[in-house]
Structures are given as C-alpha cells and as structure tokens.
Design an enzyme around this catalytic site. Structure first.
Site, PDB file in Angstrom:
ATOM      1  N   CYS A 168     -50.777  34.970  19.610  1.00 36.02           N
ATOM      2  CA  CYS A 168     -50.206  33.702  19.157  1.00 36.02           C
ATOM      3  C   CYS A 168     -50.955  33.257  17.890  1.00 36.02           C
ATOM      4  O   CYS A 168     -51.901  33.913  17.454  1.00 36.02           O
ATOM      5  CB  CYS A 168     -50.347  32.642  20.253  1.00 36.02           C
ATOM      6  SG  CYS A 168     -52.041  32.120  20.564  1.00 36.02           S
ATOM      7  N   GLU A 217     -57.712  37.502  23.853  1.00 36.83           N
ATOM      8  CA  GLU A 217     -58.247  37.858  22.528  1.00 36.83           C
ATOM      9  C   GLU A 217     -59.442  36.978  22.168  1.00 36.83           C
ATOM     10  O   GLU A 217     -60.440  37.457  21.610  1.00 36.83           O
ATOM     11  CB  GLU A 217     -57.173  37.669  21.436  1.00 36.83           C
ATOM     12  CG  GLU A 217     -55.883  38.427  21.645  1.00 36.83           C
ATOM     13  CD  GLU A 217     -54.831  37.575  22.356  1.00 36.83           C
ATOM     14  OE1 GLU A 217     -55.154  36.977  23.410  1.00 36.83           O
ATOM     15  OE2 GLU A 217     -53.697  37.517  21.861  1.00 36.83           O
TER      16      GLU A 217
END
Lengths: 143, 143
Positions: free
Chosen positions: B76, B48
């Site tokens: 996360c 990401e």
C-alpha cells in the site's frame, strides 16, 4: 501545533530533521512524538508514525477513529498512508514540504484512487517552525 | 517468496489479513515478518513495515541500501513509502492488490514525482498465495 513544534525541537537537539507530531482526541492529547529515524535506527521512525503507534497503544485500538493529528511538516507518502490506515479524521499541517509532501505540495494522495477513508487536511504556515527548519538545514550545510 | 508465504500463513492463523514479507541482502535473510496489525494493536503493523524495522535494527542502519524485499501482496502507499525511505533496491511482489496497491495496480508511486530513489519492482503471481488469500476472505465472509 505549538506542542508539535516543541516535539520538533527535541528532534533538532538530537541532530534529527526536526519534525513533531501530536495526536489529539476530544481536546485531549493522546500521544506526541518527534522524528527519531537516526536515534531509533528505523527508516520508518518519522514523527507521525511514532505518534500513531503510541496512540494506538494508548487507546488499545489499531484504528484512531475520531482522532486528529497535528504535524509540523507536511507528511510524506509513508506517513500519509499510516494516517489513512489509522483513520485519522483531521490533519493539521504547519509547513509544506515541496520535496516529499504527499498531501498538498507534490500530490494529494488522500484524494486519489488509493484513498479509502475521508481525511480532512488543513494547512496554516507556522513561521516559528519555518525558521526552525530553515535554521536546521543551514547549520547542517555549514558543518 | 516461499518464505514470505510461510510468514503470511502465521498471520492467517492469528486471524490477521495474511501478508508476509522478507528482507534479503546478498542472498542472506535479514528479517521476516507477517501482518500483525490487530495483534500488535498498531495501524502501521503491516508485514513490510515490521520486516523493514527489524532489518534496520539487525543491520544497525536506518538505510537498507542493497537490500531486497519480498512481499506476498502488493504494498500500500504507507509500505511503499517505507520501502523508499529504507532505500530498498528490488521489490518482489507475489500478488496484486487491486484495492490499495500503490506499485502497480492503482498507482506506481515509485515512478511518481514523490519518489526520490530508484526502486525496481518485479511481479510474478503466486498461485499458492492467491489461494490462501482468497480462502481467508471467503472464511471471513462466512463467519
């Protein structure tokens, strides 16, 4: 922390939100960085992120076990996440961030169910840095 | 999501935890990335993060307003933080992460006091990706 503040001043001069960070291991400076979000055109270009990336590169390790991080302003969720990912041992903060602070002010995510690494967090207000940051936002508002 | 899974396969082949991410705007693919933490020697080298950095570079903007992000595994804390920093509009997740998931599984930080941007989160389990990830960890354990 003084070195981190000097980094923050570099950001200030570029018109970036002045935040500085330094990674230290066994008393040796491994890396330093300042917020370069606008300059680098990178949403993730916060001082802590850059300092961690540079430290990983220098130590040739994606884990910074045994390293400490000094940062002028309390880390946000993203930066605290990176600090945990990097396995930083001790985190030293120079000023609280009541808007986005993920370590003390708003939440203590390193002590939450999301944490998988023991991080020690230390906070001592830096009056010099507080003045610098307040001055930055004051100047910004008057523009 | 299929494109994100193809990215995850690239990580798999390198021995990295297989996660893939794609940034899309108005139906056009802006950037794609896979987890390269070990390869790039960067604790923040999650799929990401890299997809966001590349999208910022491509669009020449540190804000990805109006962009969507497809990611195979639930982000996360660090990656969700970057997603919020980048002002991603919609986040599509292919599999939950019960260990570190900051959007659905463990916490919903985009709906917490730390959030300052409205992010829409969508989740639909990808059975193909689930098989891929389980296979990766199974192989790792048998090594």
């Amino acid at each position: 922390m003084n070195m981190a503040i000097r980094e923050a001043i570099k950001a200030y001069k570029l018109g970036e939100v002045p935040v500085g960070a330094v990674v230290v291991k066994d008393g040796e400076v491994i890396s330093k960085a300042f917020n370069e979000t606008i300059t680098m055109i990178d949403a993730s270009g916060h001082a802590e992120m850059l300092a961690i990336r540079r430290a990983c590169e220098k130590l040739e390790n994606y884990r910074l076990t045994g390293c400490d991080l000094y940062v002028t302003l309390e880390p946000c969720m993203m930066c605290l996440g990176a600090i945990l990912e990097a396995r930083i041992k001790n985190l030293y903060i120079g000023l609280l961030d009541y808007k986005k602070g993920a370590c003390i002010s708003k939440m203590q995510l390193h002590n939450s169910s999301l944490s998988y690494h023991k991080l020690n967090v230390f906070y001592e207000e830096s009056k010099i840095y507080k003045f610098l940051l307040q001055n930055f936002f004051k100047t910004l508002r008057n523009k």
